[in-house]
Design an enzyme around this catalytic site. Structure first.
Site, PDB file in Angstrom:
ATOM      1  N   GLY A 146       0.849  -1.191   0.000  1.00  0.00           N
ATOM      2  CA  GLY A 146       0.000   0.000   0.000  1.00  0.00           C
ATOM      3  C   GLY A 146       0.879   1.234   0.000  1.00  0.00           C
TER       4      GLY A 146
ATOM      5  NE  ARG B 129       0.607   7.925   7.976  1.00  0.00           N
ATOM      6  CZ  ARG B 129       1.877   8.243   8.207  1.00  0.00           C
ATOM      7  NH1 ARG B 129       2.332   9.427   7.872  1.00  0.00           N
ATOM      8  NH2 ARG B 129       2.680   7.393   8.755  1.00  0.00           N
TER       9      ARG B 129
ATOM     10  CE1 TYR C 145      -1.594   4.936  13.291  1.00  0.00           C
ATOM     11  CE2 TYR C 145      -1.176   6.162  11.275  1.00  0.00           C
ATOM     12  CZ  TYR C 145      -1.848   5.169  11.943  1.00  0.00           C
ATOM     13  OH  TYR C 145      -2.762   4.414  11.283  1.00  0.00           O
TER      14      TYR C 145
ATOM     15  CB  CYS D 114     -12.166  22.827  18.450  1.00  0.00           C
ATOM     16  SG  CYS D 114     -12.876  24.095  17.412  1.00  0.00           S
TER      17      CYS D 114
HETATM   18  C1  LIG Z   1      -2.919  -2.278   5.604  1.00  0.00           C
HETATM   19  C2  LIG Z   1      -2.663  -3.600   5.005  1.00  0.00           C
HETATM   20  C3  LIG Z   1      -1.780  -3.742   3.936  1.00  0.00           C
HETATM   21  C4  LIG Z   1      -0.965  -2.607   3.367  1.00  0.00           C
HETATM   22  O1  LIG Z   1       0.007  -2.168   4.273  1.00  0.00           O
HETATM   23  P1  LIG Z   1       1.113  -1.105   3.828  1.00  0.00           P
HETATM   24  O2  LIG Z   1       1.929  -0.920   5.035  1.00  0.00           O
HETATM   25  O3  LIG Z   1       0.422   0.129   3.401  1.00  0.00           O
HETATM   26  O4  LIG Z   1       1.892  -1.725   2.701  1.00  0.00           O
HETATM   27  C5  LIG Z   1      -1.652  -4.998   3.373  1.00  0.00           C
HETATM   28  N1  LIG Z   1      -2.337  -6.064   3.854  1.00  0.00           N
HETATM   29  C6  LIG Z   1      -3.181  -5.967   4.898  1.00  0.00           C
HETATM   30  C7  LIG Z   1      -3.896  -7.161   5.377  1.00  0.00           C
HETATM   31  C8  LIG Z   1      -3.373  -4.738   5.503  1.00  0.00           C
HETATM   32  O5  LIG Z   1      -4.206  -4.645   6.560  1.00  0.00           O
END
Ligand SMILES: *Cc1c(COP(=O)(O)O)cnc(C)c1O
Length: 424
Positions: free
Chosen positions: A275, A312, A316, A342
């Site tokens: 991702g 984010r 985090y 706020c």
């Molecule tokens: C969030 C997620 C991903 C992607 O994670 P990245 O760190 O963005 O690469 C892949 N597989 C599962 C099951 C996830 O929950």
């Protein structure tokens, strides 16, 4: 390498000055580079070209259908975690044979939708989920292809909120119980076991946690194959990190080599679910300085994007690079870049050295293509901001800015309240 670079003291996305897009669409907005998205996907995909594999982009990182379509056009699949993401993937033209479904809490209606779509496989996270999927498949006269998400008890050395492969996390099935779980699954009528899955966390900046997890998973696959349980797919999840600040994550080629070395003798199709590594540095958030102020202890730059647009940093404490859209000669100072929400947690950067922005300056919040728009909300009744895709010297609004009407869509005032107004 990405396509956000300065030319003539102006930040460009591909061949367009970011300020020109801001003039046209207003601020704040997310801006993605089509070329960067494409390159990142291709680099990742080709890193695995020596083995049979499928790259299933993790939809939750960036679920805009134009972004998904970019990867689908390259033959990519998708990793989904909800019925809504399945809907998006189908709207973007995803091939059902390349859809994997992860997540600890799949509802019956979502399972039905996925079975009717005939997706490649469900990554199952509990014994109860297995039973429910079997019974839903039975009712539909269907069969479900499944893998178990194995929790290999590996510390990915990332932020605790995005670490998922430890015994104490809610995700997956303890690796010690996994063999039993597979044997048990063999008895279900509407289940076809096809794979093994794991996903140990996110923003992982070394190869070791992946290799450690894989070594453990591999032992399991060998044992399963010995028992005649056929494992066609080995899904290693996502999690490869990116550079937000000073991190030095491995290049996808290094990551791929380390993995391929481990799996080459297994005779499985490798599935990857990246991702962040694909989209993170392919997007920025463009915002405008509204006000500046100085307290006894701090300088503040108040901008028109807040934690509802990019959560984010608040969630985090994550680092996002802050850059001026125009390189005007300004002194630097240490300041907090904060939003209009706020909440004291509403900051985009804290105690950061940055140019002394003034009211009206455009500010780019870097590396926000992943978990940016997808985590945004309407908190403080702020319409969600547009998403724009630049390609060469053209740009496209791939999601419109929400309007006030969108904020109350679906809300109703019950009749009894309407009748109640003179009652004092
Ligand atoms: C969030 C997620 C991903 C992607 O994670 P990245 O760190 O963005 O690469 C892949 N597989 C599962 C099951 C996830 O929950």
């Amino acid at each position: 390498m990405h396509d956000f670079q300065y030319k003539n003291d102006e930040l460009y996305c591909e061949d367009i000055p970011v300020s020109a897009i801001a003039d046209s669409v207003g601020t704040p907005f997310y801006l993605y580079s089509h070329n960067t998205l494409l390159n990142h996907f291709k680099v990742f995909d080709s890193a695995f070209s020596s083995v049979e594999h499928l790259v299933c982009f993790s939809v939750k990182a960036n679920s805009n259908i134009a972004v998904l379509k970019t990867f689908i056009n390259q033959g990519g699949g998708v990793d989904i975690v909800s019925g809504g993401e399945l809907f998006r993937a189908l709207m973007a033209g995803a091939n059902p044979e390349k859809i994997v479904y992860s997540g600890v809490g799949k509802r019956v209606d979502e399972i039905e939708f996925a079975l009717q779509t005939d997706i490649l496989m469900f990554n199952i996270e509990s014994t109860q989920e297995l039973k429910v999927i079997d019974s839903v498949a039975g009712k539909l006269g269907n069969r479900a292809r499944i893998s178990f998400r194995i929790n290999p008890d590996i510390d990915p050395k990332t932020h605790p909120y995005i670490s998922t492969g430890l015994k104490k996390n809610k995700f997956g099935i303890n690796i010690k119980k996994s063999l039993e779980e597979y044997r048990h699954a063999r008895g279900f009528k509407h289940i076809d076991i096809v794979g093994v899955d794991c996903h140990i966390g996110s923003q992982i900046t070394g190869v070791e946690p992946f290799v450690d997890a894989l070594k453990r998973i591999k032992e399991l696959v060998v044992e399963l194959q010995k028992e005649g349980i056929n494992i066609n797919y080995l899904d290693l999840g996502g999690g490869l990190g990116i550079t937000y600040d000073q991190e030095t994550p491995p290049h996808p080629n290094i990551y791929a080599q380390a993995i391929i070395k481990e799996v080459s003798d297994l005779n499985c199709v490798l599935i990857l679910e990246p991702g962040r590594v694909i989209v993170g540095n392919a997007g920025i958030l463009v915002t405008k300085a509204l006000y500046t102020k100085k307290s006894e202890e701090k300088n503040f730059v108040i901008v028109d994007a807040g934690m509802n647009d990019l959560s984010r940093p608040a969630l985090y404490g994550s680092f996002q690079g802050i850059q001026p859209v125009k390189l005007i000669k300004r002194k630097e100072f240490v300041a907090d870049l904060v939003g209009p929400i706020c909440e004291s947690g509403d900051f985009l950067a804290k105690d950061r050295k940055m140019p002394q922005f003034e009211r009206g300056d455009l500010v780019a919040v870097m590396s926000t293509g992943a978990y940016g728009f997808t985590m945004s909300s309407n908190y403080n009744s702020r319409p969600r901001i547009p998403e724009v895709m630049a390609a060469g010297d053209e740009f496209y609004i791939i999601r419109e800015r929400e309007e006030y009407d969108d904020l109350i869509r679906g809300e109703n005032i019950p009749e009894f309240l309407k009748r109640d107004c003179s009652n004092s």
